[in-house]
Design a protein around this motif. Structure first.
Motif, PDB file in Angstrom:
ATOM      1  N   GLU A  23       0.835  -1.204   0.000  1.00 49.40           N
ATOM      2  CA  GLU A  23       0.000   0.000   0.000  1.00 49.40           C
ATOM      3  C   GLU A  23       0.866   1.248   0.000  1.00 49.40           C
ATOM      4  OE1 GLU A  23      -3.260   0.308  -0.312  1.00 49.40           O
ATOM      5  OE2 GLU A  23      -3.352  -1.872  -0.600  1.00 49.40           O
ATOM      6  N   LEU A  24       1.952   1.208   0.782  1.00 48.68           N
ATOM      7  CA  LEU A  24       2.856   2.354   0.827  1.00 48.68           C
ATOM      8  C   LEU A  24       3.509   2.580  -0.529  1.00 48.68           C
ATOM      9  CD1 LEU A  24       4.250   4.547   2.475  1.00 48.68           C
ATOM     10  CD2 LEU A  24       5.987   2.868   3.125  1.00 48.68           C
ATOM     11  N   ALA A  25       3.911   1.449  -1.162  1.00 51.19           N
ATOM     12  CA  ALA A  25       4.531   1.563  -2.486  1.00 51.19           C
ATOM     13  C   ALA A  25       3.557   2.168  -3.492  1.00 51.19           C
ATOM     14  CB  ALA A  25       5.012   0.190  -2.961  1.00 51.19           C
ATOM     15  N   LYS A  26       2.290   1.698  -3.387  1.00 50.66           N
ATOM     16  CA  LYS A  26       1.275   2.256  -4.288  1.00 50.66           C
ATOM     17  C   LYS A  26       1.068   3.743  -4.013  1.00 50.66           C
ATOM     18  CE  LYS A  26      -1.301  -2.073  -4.875  1.00 50.66           C
ATOM     19  NZ  LYS A  26      -2.584  -2.771  -4.587  1.00 50.66           N
ATOM     20  N   THR A  27       1.055   4.080  -2.715  1.00 46.14           N
ATOM     21  CA  THR A  27       0.861   5.477  -2.332  1.00 46.14           C
ATOM     22  C   THR A  27       2.017   6.334  -2.832  1.00 46.14           C
ATOM     23  OG1 THR A  27      -0.340   4.813  -0.341  1.00 46.14           O
ATOM     24  CG2 THR A  27       0.547   7.051  -0.373  1.00 46.14           C
ATOM     25  N   VAL A  28       3.240   5.802  -2.648  1.00 43.81           N
ATOM     26  CA  VAL A  28       4.413   6.537  -3.120  1.00 43.81           C
ATOM     27  C   VAL A  28       4.383   6.673  -4.626  1.00 43.81           C
ATOM     28  CG1 VAL A  28       6.930   6.444  -3.325  1.00 43.81           C
ATOM     29  CG2 VAL A  28       5.836   5.888  -1.151  1.00 43.81           C
ATOM     30  N   GLU A  29       3.993   5.553  -5.283  1.00 42.44           N
ATOM     31  CA  GLU A  29       3.921   5.587  -6.753  1.00 42.44           C
ATOM     32  C   GLU A  29       2.916   6.629  -7.222  1.00 42.44           C
ATOM     33  OE1 GLU A  29       3.166   2.546 -10.531  1.00 42.44           O
ATOM     34  OE2 GLU A  29       2.972   1.836  -8.468  1.00 42.44           O
ATOM     35  N   LYS A  30       1.752   6.631  -6.527  1.00 35.67           N
ATOM     36  CA  LYS A  30       0.752   7.641  -6.889  1.00 35.67           C
ATOM     37  C   LYS A  30       1.273   9.044  -6.598  1.00 35.67           C
ATOM     38  CE  LYS A  30      -3.352   4.757  -6.132  1.00 35.67           C
ATOM     39  NZ  LYS A  30      -4.552   4.562  -5.290  1.00 35.67           N
ATOM     40  N   GLY A  31       1.959   9.152  -5.450  1.00 32.66           N
ATOM     41  CA  GLY A  31       2.472  10.465  -5.061  1.00 32.66           C
ATOM     42  C   GLY A  31       3.546  10.971  -6.003  1.00 32.66           C
ATOM     43  N   GLN A  32       4.272  10.027  -6.621  1.00 37.59           N
ATOM     44  CA  GLN A  32       5.346  10.417  -7.531  1.00 37.59           C
ATOM     45  C   GLN A  32       4.836  10.829  -8.914  1.00 37.59           C
ATOM     46  OE1 GLN A  32       7.903   6.948  -7.451  1.00 37.59           O
ATOM     47  NE2 GLN A  32       9.298   7.902  -5.973  1.00 37.59           N
ATOM     48  N   LYS A  33       3.597  10.495  -9.196  1.00 35.82           N
ATOM     49  CA  LYS A  33       3.061  10.834 -10.511  1.00 35.82           C
ATOM     50  C   LYS A  33       2.873  12.340 -10.620  1.00 35.82           C
ATOM     51  CE  LYS A  33       0.825   6.472 -11.653  1.00 35.82           C
ATOM     52  NZ  LYS A  33      -0.438   5.792 -12.006  1.00 35.82           N
ATOM     53  N   LEU A  34       3.200  12.835 -11.771  1.00 37.32           N
ATOM     54  CA  LEU A  34       3.077  14.269 -12.007  1.00 37.32           C
ATOM     55  C   LEU A  34       1.663  14.614 -12.432  1.00 37.32           C
ATOM     56  CD1 LEU A  34       6.443  14.892 -13.879  1.00 37.32           C
ATOM     57  CD2 LEU A  34       5.911  15.273 -11.481  1.00 37.32           C
ATOM     58  N   SER A  35       1.194  15.720 -11.932  1.00 38.78           N
ATOM     59  CA  SER A  35      -0.158  16.181 -12.252  1.00 38.78           C
ATOM     60  C   SER A  35      -0.101  17.189 -13.394  1.00 38.78           C
ATOM     61  CB  SER A  35      -0.780  16.829 -11.004  1.00 38.78           C
ATOM     62  OG  SER A  35      -2.059  17.323 -11.299  1.00 38.78           O
ATOM     63  N   VAL A  36      -0.840  16.891 -14.451  1.00 42.96           N
ATOM     64  CA  VAL A  36      -0.906  17.790 -15.615  1.00 42.96           C
ATOM     65  C   VAL A  36      -2.227  18.556 -15.550  1.00 42.96           C
ATOM     66  CG1 VAL A  36      -0.969  17.958 -18.138  1.00 42.96           C
ATOM     67  CG2 VAL A  36       0.524  16.269 -17.010  1.00 42.96           C
ATOM     68  N   THR A  37      -2.140  19.881 -15.476  1.00 42.40           N
ATOM     69  CA  THR A  37      -3.337  20.712 -15.310  1.00 42.40           C
ATOM     70  C   THR A  37      -3.376  21.834 -16.351  1.00 42.40           C
ATOM     71  OG1 THR A  37      -2.195  22.202 -13.759  1.00 42.40           O
ATOM     72  CG2 THR A  37      -3.317  20.270 -12.819  1.00 42.40           C
ATOM     73  N   ASN A  38      -4.485  22.516 -16.309  1.00 47.16           N
ATOM     74  CA  ASN A  38      -4.655  23.734 -17.105  1.00 47.16           C
ATOM     75  C   ASN A  38      -4.385  23.507 -18.595  1.00 47.16           C
ATOM     76  OD1 ASN A  38      -5.359  26.484 -17.168  1.00 47.16           O
ATOM     77  ND2 ASN A  38      -3.206  27.157 -17.113  1.00 47.16           N
ATOM     78  N   LEU A  39      -4.903  22.390 -19.123  1.00 49.83           N
ATOM     79  CA  LEU A  39      -4.720  22.083 -20.547  1.00 49.83           C
ATOM     80  C   LEU A  39      -5.618  22.994 -21.383  1.00 49.83           C
ATOM     81  CD1 LEU A  39      -3.637  20.334 -22.896  1.00 49.83           C
ATOM     82  CD2 LEU A  39      -5.460  18.685 -22.367  1.00 49.83           C
ATOM     83  N   LYS A  40      -4.994  23.746 -22.291  1.00 55.96           N
ATOM     84  CA  LYS A  40      -5.736  24.667 -23.151  1.00 55.96           C
ATOM     85  C   LYS A  40      -5.271  24.535 -24.592  1.00 55.96           C
ATOM     86  CE  LYS A  40      -6.425  28.218 -19.576  1.00 55.96           C
ATOM     87  NZ  LYS A  40      -6.163  29.637 -19.204  1.00 55.96           N
ATOM     88  N   THR A  41      -6.198  24.762 -25.511  1.00 56.69           N
ATOM     89  CA  THR A  41      -5.865  24.727 -26.945  1.00 56.69           C
ATOM     90  C   THR A  41      -6.520  25.930 -27.624  1.00 56.69           C
ATOM     91  OG1 THR A  41      -5.818  22.322 -26.918  1.00 56.69           O
ATOM     92  CG2 THR A  41      -5.936  23.379 -29.072  1.00 56.69           C
TER      93      THR A  41
END
Length: 294
Positions: free
Chosen positions: A159-177
């Motif tokens: 669970e910790l590994a999954k949490t860390v893995e999720k925490g390490q993922k980068l969040s992509v926001t404010n997508l505009k075209t």
């Protein structure tokens, strides 16, 4: 005178007969006494034989019970039990005279002592086995508890590994075209008309993440027009069993800080309608948006 002689002879004959009678009675009494004594000896001997057989049978039963407990002395107990059985068979076949009974009684006494000594050893072994069993049970309990604890730790680590893995993922926001008209001077003018558009400008933000891995990050951008066509490179890449057709890629040097990304996709004859823009981190969709051209 003659009468006196006759009486004397008669008395002598009676005296002799009396002595003979007394002797006969004494002999008969002696024979009767000896017969009774013999009968008593035979009866006593038979009773003693049965008593010894009974004792031997009881001793054999004790050995059988001890053997049934299946201790580490089972072989020695079986050997001793067989000695008792053999002695019983010999006693049954014997005449049961005093001499032989004395011998069997001595052998029984020796086997009884041997039995007592072996039972004392068995008792000691029982105590040791109980202690060993108790120790094994305690060890098994500890091992089982440790196993359960390890399973809990493994689950927590996963669970910790999954949490860390999720925490390490980068969040992509404010997508505009947005669509732009490219003038000859190089100036770009934003437009929402398909007929005037020369390029599409896609921008998004990668949020700050202190625990994410640093280094180059590659994002795959997919632009789908109103006719369901993928614009741009139309290149296809596979991620396991998933394939992705994308319009272009953008590489970002990420250093745990917020990064603004802006890319342009040239084109012509843009169709009117709604466009869909998707941003992928490898095979995972991390952001999406849409816009329309009239």
């Amino acid at each position: 005178m003659e009468n006196q002689n006759s009486n004397s002879k008669l008395k002598a004959i009676i005296a002799v007969l009396s002595v003979l009678l007394i002797g006969s009675l004494f002999y008969i009494f002696k024979l009767t006494s000896e017969a009774k004594e013999m009968q008593t000896v035979v009866t006593t001997t038979k009773s003693d034989k049965e008593a010894v057989l009974k004792d031997l049978a009881a001793l054999k039963s004790s050995y059988d019970a001890a053997i049934a407990e299946n201790t580490s002395m089972s072989d020695e107990l079986i050997e001793a039990r067989d000695e008792v059985t053999k002695l019983m068979e010999e006693l049954k076949k014997s005449k049961g005279d005093v001499a032989s009974l004395s011998k069997y009684k001595q052998q029984y006494a020796a086997l009884e002592v041997k039995m007592k000594n072996m039972m004392e050893e068995v008792a000691v072994l029982k105590v040791k086995n109980q202690q060993l069993t108790s120790t094994i049970d305690s060890t098994n309990v500890v091992l089982e508890d440790s196993k359960k604890y390890n399973q809990v730790l493994v689950g927590q680590n996963e669970e910790l590994a999954k949490t860390v893995e999720k925490g390490q993922k980068l969040s992509v926001t404010n997508l505009k075209t947005a669509a732009y008209k490219q003038r000859s001077s190089g100036k770009q003018i934003e437009t929402d008309k398909a007929s005037r558009a020369d390029l599409l400008q896609i921008s998004f933000t990668i949020a700050e993440n202190a625990i994410a891995k640093t280094g180059d990050k590659v994002y795959y951008v997919q632009v789908i027009d109103a006719k369901n066509n993928v614009l741009g490179d139309k290149a296809t890449i596979s991620f396991g069993e998933t394939s992705l057709t994308y319009s272009f890629t953008t590489t970002v040097n990420y250093e745990n800080k917020t990064v603004n990304v802006k890319e342009q996709l040239p084109g012509k004859d843009f169709a009117k309608g709604t466009y869909f823009v998707n941003v992928f981190d490898k095979g995972e969709l991390v952001s999406k948006s849409s816009f329309s051209l009239r």
